[in-house]
Design an enzyme around this catalytic site. Structure first.
Site, PDB file in Angstrom:
ATOM      1  N   GLU A  96      -7.790   7.057   8.204  1.00 14.65           N
ATOM      2  CA  GLU A  96      -9.178   7.456   8.010  1.00 14.65           C
ATOM      3  C   GLU A  96     -10.130   6.773   8.984  1.00 14.65           C
ATOM      4  O   GLU A  96      -9.831   5.720   9.535  1.00 14.65           O
ATOM      5  CB  GLU A  96      -9.610   7.195   6.575  1.00 14.65           C
ATOM      6  CG  GLU A  96      -9.339   5.812   6.081  1.00 14.65           C
ATOM      7  CD  GLU A  96      -9.587   5.732   4.583  1.00 14.65           C
ATOM      8  OE1 GLU A  96     -10.735   5.474   4.217  1.00 14.65           O
ATOM      9  OE2 GLU A  96      -8.649   5.931   3.796  1.00 14.65           O
ATOM     10  N   CYS A 109     -16.128   4.139  13.118  1.00 15.99           N
ATOM     11  CA  CYS A 109     -15.260   3.057  12.674  1.00 15.99           C
ATOM     12  C   CYS A 109     -13.842   3.616  12.628  1.00 15.99           C
ATOM     13  O   CYS A 109     -13.575   4.582  11.911  1.00 15.99           O
ATOM     14  CB  CYS A 109     -15.733   2.632  11.290  1.00 15.99           C
ATOM     15  SG  CYS A 109     -14.638   1.493  10.469  1.00 15.99           S
ATOM     16  N   CYS A 116      -1.661  -1.599   6.368  1.00 16.45           N
ATOM     17  CA  CYS A 116      -1.941  -2.934   6.913  1.00 16.45           C
ATOM     18  C   CYS A 116      -1.025  -3.921   6.205  1.00 16.45           C
ATOM     19  O   CYS A 116      -0.651  -3.709   5.051  1.00 16.45           O
ATOM     20  CB  CYS A 116      -3.399  -3.309   6.643  1.00 16.45           C
ATOM     21  SG  CYS A 116      -3.901  -4.908   7.336  1.00 16.45           S
ATOM     22  N   CYS A 120      -5.195  -8.737   2.291  1.00 12.58           N
ATOM     23  CA  CYS A 120      -6.462  -9.232   1.728  1.00 12.58           C
ATOM     24  C   CYS A 120      -6.653  -8.657   0.323  1.00 12.58           C
ATOM     25  O   CYS A 120      -6.461  -7.457   0.099  1.00 12.58           O
ATOM     26  CB  CYS A 120      -7.647  -8.859   2.624  1.00 12.58           C
ATOM     27  SG  CYS A 120      -7.547  -9.620   4.248  1.00 12.58           S
ATOM     28  N   CYS A 123      -8.986  -5.505  -0.526  1.00 13.81           N
ATOM     29  CA  CYS A 123      -8.974  -4.376   0.411  1.00 13.81           C
ATOM     30  C   CYS A 123      -7.945  -3.321   0.000  1.00 13.81           C
ATOM     31  O   CYS A 123      -6.807  -3.642  -0.341  1.00 13.81           O
ATOM     32  CB  CYS A 123      -8.662  -4.898   1.813  1.00 13.81           C
ATOM     33  SG  CYS A 123      -8.591  -3.601   3.047  1.00 13.81           S
ATOM     34  N   GLU A 164      -5.050  -4.225  11.016  1.00 11.38           N
ATOM     35  CA  GLU A 164      -5.505  -5.447  11.677  1.00 11.38           C
ATOM     36  C   GLU A 164      -5.314  -5.230  13.183  1.00 11.38           C
ATOM     37  O   GLU A 164      -4.174  -5.196  13.671  1.00 11.38           O
ATOM     38  CB  GLU A 164      -4.688  -6.649  11.162  1.00 11.38           C
ATOM     39  CG  GLU A 164      -4.823  -7.919  11.977  1.00 11.38           C
ATOM     40  CD  GLU A 164      -6.257  -8.343  12.274  1.00 11.38           C
ATOM     41  OE1 GLU A 164      -7.098  -8.335  11.370  1.00 11.38           O
ATOM     42  OE2 GLU A 164      -6.540  -8.679  13.453  1.00 11.38           O
ATOM     43  N   SER A 195     -12.718  -6.276  15.021  1.00 14.70           N
ATOM     44  CA  SER A 195     -12.829  -7.111  13.827  1.00 14.70           C
ATOM     45  C   SER A 195     -11.452  -7.630  13.443  1.00 14.70           C
ATOM     46  O   SER A 195     -10.495  -6.866  13.373  1.00 14.70           O
ATOM     47  CB  SER A 195     -13.406  -6.256  12.696  1.00 14.70           C
ATOM     48  OG  SER A 195     -13.468  -6.989  11.498  1.00 14.70           O
ATOM     49  N   SER A 218     -13.524 -11.962  10.137  1.00 18.19           N
ATOM     50  CA  SER A 218     -13.688 -11.806   8.693  1.00 18.19           C
ATOM     51  C   SER A 218     -13.484 -13.157   8.030  1.00 18.19           C
ATOM     52  O   SER A 218     -12.366 -13.640   7.930  1.00 18.19           O
ATOM     53  CB  SER A 218     -12.675 -10.790   8.165  1.00 18.19           C
ATOM     54  OG  SER A 218     -12.941  -9.528   8.741  1.00 18.19           O
ATOM     55  N   LEU A 219     -14.570 -13.743   7.620  1.00 17.22           N
ATOM     56  CA  LEU A 219     -14.539 -15.117   7.115  1.00 17.22           C
ATOM     57  C   LEU A 219     -14.336 -15.129   5.598  1.00 17.22           C
ATOM     58  O   LEU A 219     -13.356 -15.649   5.095  1.00 17.22           O
ATOM     59  CB  LEU A 219     -15.864 -15.785   7.510  1.00 17.22           C
ATOM     60  CG  LEU A 219     -15.944 -17.290   7.573  1.00 17.22           C
ATOM     61  CD1 LEU A 219     -14.821 -17.892   8.386  1.00 17.22           C
ATOM     62  CD2 LEU A 219     -17.297 -17.690   8.164  1.00 17.22           C
ATOM     63  N   HIS A 220     -15.301 -14.591   4.880  1.00 19.91           N
ATOM     64  CA  HIS A 220     -15.247 -14.397   3.418  1.00 19.91           C
ATOM     65  C   HIS A 220     -15.199 -15.659   2.566  1.00 19.91           C
ATOM     66  O   HIS A 220     -15.230 -15.578   1.341  1.00 19.91           O
ATOM     67  CB  HIS A 220     -14.087 -13.473   3.021  1.00 19.91           C
ATOM     68  CG  HIS A 220     -14.061 -12.159   3.750  1.00 19.91           C
ATOM     69  ND1 HIS A 220     -15.203 -11.496   4.149  1.00 19.91           N
ATOM     70  CD2 HIS A 220     -13.018 -11.377   4.168  1.00 19.91           C
ATOM     71  CE1 HIS A 220     -14.872 -10.381   4.773  1.00 19.91           C
ATOM     72  NE2 HIS A 220     -13.572 -10.286   4.816  1.00 19.91           N
ATOM     73  N   ASN A 294     -17.069  -3.658  -1.819  1.00 20.74           N
ATOM     74  CA  ASN A 294     -16.970  -2.283  -2.283  1.00 20.74           C
ATOM     75  C   ASN A 294     -15.853  -2.270  -3.318  1.00 20.74           C
ATOM     76  O   ASN A 294     -14.695  -2.414  -2.955  1.00 20.74           O
ATOM     77  CB  ASN A 294     -16.578  -1.412  -1.079  1.00 20.74           C
ATOM     78  CG  ASN A 294     -17.391  -0.154  -1.002  1.00 20.74           C
ATOM     79  OD1 ASN A 294     -17.748   0.430  -2.016  1.00 20.74           O
ATOM     80  ND2 ASN A 294     -17.671   0.249   0.218  1.00 20.74           N
ATOM     81  N   CYS A 337     -12.586   0.647   3.425  1.00 22.72           N
ATOM     82  CA  CYS A 337     -11.321   0.817   4.137  1.00 22.72           C
ATOM     83  C   CYS A 337     -10.198   1.262   3.222  1.00 22.72           C
ATOM     84  O   CYS A 337      -9.909   0.609   2.226  1.00 22.72           O
ATOM     85  CB  CYS A 337     -10.869  -0.508   4.729  1.00 22.72           C
ATOM     86  SG  CYS A 337     -12.152  -1.423   5.509  1.00 22.72           S
TER      87      CYS A 337
END
Ligand code: SAH
Length: 349
Positions: A96, A109, A116, A120, A123, A164, A195, A218-220, A294, A337
């Protein structure tokens, strides 16, 4: 040769295309013609290349094909016009991409992998693991398909769909070179963002590529323990190693780093979380992108309270850290995502 063994003609960079036609005893200018059909006129097949001799097309089709990426579903947000596209690849894999309109131009995007393997926790892309890497041509095909469907120009590209990018390093680099090639779409490198969840050796390698793209990390979380709870990759690389790689990226490229921070209600959005983040980033030339998480059906995480998001942002600003809250685009169309892909896979099982 079996179709599945053929290489993707759209994945061949300009200089390689020249070598390829020369190796087939053809004149060099044929490379320019073929490249133009593929990357400017955006044709789907060799048959459409009317000024290329049939003999050359025959020779090419022995070892090459143009990997297809057909649009199987499109959802347009009634809120902001964001469009989410689901593409079906030649081997049946689904990927997508998202089309977004901003004041400074249209942005796409893209996905860099089908699925992946980074895992995470919040996700959707990673739920079934990695199906396969995409070719550079399949990354371009997402942009070309969206350009044709909307009839609009694209000026910004981000690799924030599924996958990734630095786990598919060579194809992503080839994609960037073709996307920014003057013989192709010629998008400015400054308008391309890669990213990553933080693959340290590849971040350093990317810094040495002599590109002027933006790197988003991507820290988070502002400490290793919390980051490990959200992102398994944090077991492999510590924040110290990641921040060193970020500073190296800035030193080598002069490009300001972006840090993505998805805010998860009650998990990483408290006063002590933002304090740690400030400590980690203070003195760095960077930009922070806050993304209210999300919620994904399969995951238990919830969004932060509005007040928590505001307080988080204010605290960063007070400490002179550049910050924006990512406009929540396409919430009504499975914007996050991997969500649309998962829903369609669910429907079909
Ligand atoms: N593998 C790359 C690209 C991932 S998608 C990376 O890790 O950076 C781009 C961003 O969206 C990442 O920061 C990712 O962590 C984040 N993201 C993924 N799912 C999300 C969700 N459900 N809500 C909010 N952000 C999410």
């Amino acid at each position: 040769m079996n179709t599945s063994d053929k290489k993707d003609l759209r994945s061949i960079e300009y200089s390689e295309m020249e070598q390829l036609v020369l190796s087939l005893s053809e004149k060099r200018f044929r490379a320019a013609q073929i490249y133009d059909w593929l990357h400017k006129k955006l044709v789907p097949g060799l048959d459409d290349m009317t000024n290329v001799p049939a003999s050359l097309k025959d020779k090419l089709s022995e070892g090459y094909m143009i990997y297809s990426a057909g649009i199987v579903r499109m959802q347009e947000s009634s809120v902001d016009g964001t469009r989410k596209y689901l593409f079906k690849l030649h081997d049946g894999n689904l990927i997508e991409s998202v089309f977004m309109r901003y004041e400074h131009g249209n942005s796409v995007c893209i996905s860099t992998q089908a699925g992946c393997r980074m895992g995470c926790r919040f996700c959707a892309s990673t739920i079934d693991g990695l199906a396969r890497n995409l070719t550079s041509g399949e990354m371009l095909a997402q942009i070309y398909g969206i350009m044709k469907d909307t009839g609009e120009r694209i000026s910004n590209v981000v690799t924030m769909g599924s996958g990734e990018p630095l786990d598919n390093y060579d194809e992503v680099l080839s994609f960037i070179r073709m996307l920014t090639d003057e013989h192709g779409l010629n998008i400015s490198q400054r308008n391309v963002t890669v990213s990553t969840c933080g693959l340290v050796p590849e971040m350093r390698r990317l810094a040495d590529e002599n590109l002027s793209i933006t790197l988003a990390l991507s820290l988070h979380a502002g400490n290793d323990d919390k980051r490990r709870e959200l992102m398994p990759i944090a077991n492999k690389y510590t924040l110290d190693e990641i921040m060193d790689a970020c500073r190296y990226y800035f030193d080598r490229t002069g490009r300001r780093m972006t840090f993505e921070y998805s805010l998860v209600g009650g998990v990483n959005d408290t006063g002590s979380d933002v304090k740690e983040l400030v400590k980690l980033l203070s003195g760095m030339n960077c930009h922070v992108n806050l993304i209210p998480v999300n919620p994904v059906k399969e995951r238990k995480y919830v969004q932060s309270e509005r007040s928590a998001v505001k307080a988080f942002k204010n605290k960063l600003e007070k400490n002179n850290i550049n910050v924006t809250i990512r406009r929540e685009m396409g919430r009504d169309i499975d914007g996050a995502c991997g969500q649309l892909r998962r829903r369609v896979l669910d429907e079909n099982t």
